[in-house]
Motif scaffolding. Sequence first.
Motif, mmCIF file in Angstrom:
data_model
loop_
_atom_site.group_PDB
_atom_site.id
_atom_site.type_symbol
_atom_site.label_atom_id
_atom_site.label_comp_id
_atom_site.label_asym_id
_atom_site.label_seq_id
_atom_site.Cartn_x
_atom_site.Cartn_y
_atom_site.Cartn_z
ATOM 1 N N PRO A 8 0.817 -1.037 0.081
ATOM 2 C CA PRO A 8 0.071 -0.073 0.120
ATOM 3 C C PRO A 8 0.773 1.181 0.155
ATOM 4 O O PRO A 8 0.524 2.328 -0.615
ATOM 5 N N GLU A 9 1.935 1.287 0.643
ATOM 6 C CA GLU A 9 2.765 2.419 0.535
ATOM 7 C C GLU A 9 3.347 2.822 -0.717
ATOM 8 O O GLU A 9 3.596 3.968 -1.002
ATOM 9 N N GLU A 10 3.636 1.964 -1.348
ATOM 10 C CA GLU A 10 4.157 1.857 -2.836
ATOM 11 C C GLU A 10 3.181 2.535 -3.659
ATOM 12 O O GLU A 10 3.344 3.356 -4.719
ATOM 13 N N VAL A 11 1.865 2.087 -3.621
ATOM 14 C CA VAL A 11 0.635 2.565 -4.434
ATOM 15 C C VAL A 11 0.422 4.350 -4.113
ATOM 16 O O VAL A 11 0.310 4.836 -4.817
ATOM 17 N N GLN A 12 0.484 4.339 -2.593
ATOM 18 C CA GLN A 12 0.461 5.642 -2.302
ATOM 19 C C GLN A 12 1.296 6.463 -2.833
ATOM 20 O O GLN A 12 1.031 7.779 -3.158
ATOM 21 N N GLN A 13 2.787 6.153 -2.794
ATOM 22 C CA GLN A 13 3.651 7.118 -3.623
ATOM 23 C C GLN A 13 3.637 7.260 -4.801
ATOM 24 O O GLN A 13 3.869 8.266 -5.236
ATOM 25 N N HIS A 14 3.011 6.211 -5.588
ATOM 26 C CA HIS A 14 2.497 6.435 -7.072
ATOM 27 C C HIS A 14 1.668 7.559 -7.227
ATOM 28 O O HIS A 14 1.663 8.275 -8.108
ATOM 29 N N PHE A 15 0.574 7.445 -6.651
ATOM 30 C CA PHE A 15 -0.585 8.544 -6.658
ATOM 31 C C PHE A 15 -0.374 9.823 -5.907
ATOM 32 O O PHE A 15 -1.181 10.773 -5.726
ATOM 33 N N GLN A 16 0.719 9.804 -5.037
ATOM 34 C CA GLN A 16 1.019 11.066 -4.377
ATOM 35 C C GLN A 16 1.080 12.226 -5.251
ATOM 36 O O GLN A 16 0.392 13.401 -4.688
#
Length: 124
Positions: A8-16
């Motif tokens: 989830p952290e990587e997905v959050q970084q992608h959509f930040q």
Amino acid sequence: MVDYACTPEEVQQHFQSCGTVNRVTILTDKMGQPKGFAYVEFVETEAVQVAVQLNESELHGRQLKVMPKRTNVPGMRQFRGRRFSPFPGGYPYPRPYMPPYMASPYGYGKAPRFRRPMRYRPYQ
């Protein structure tokens, strides 16, 4: 579609870059394995339109499919007609034996010994 190894952290970084990410939910099956789908919830509603522009971008070498989540409109449920069942939760025991079509209900070569008169039903 999200790569199965994504966190989830990587997905959050992608959509930040789209806006403030409120929550990332990666769907899993009963065994806890990721299904390859994720929901990204934004604080601002405008961020959704920016996130849709990231459609077909790559994350972990896998192409993402980004679309806004549809919301269900109350009262617009698809009607599925069902017949009335006398057992609301299903049969409380295994279904009764149903003889093949045109079979005698009394058995082969047997006739009824006693037959009660039918109940009078004027409207059926």
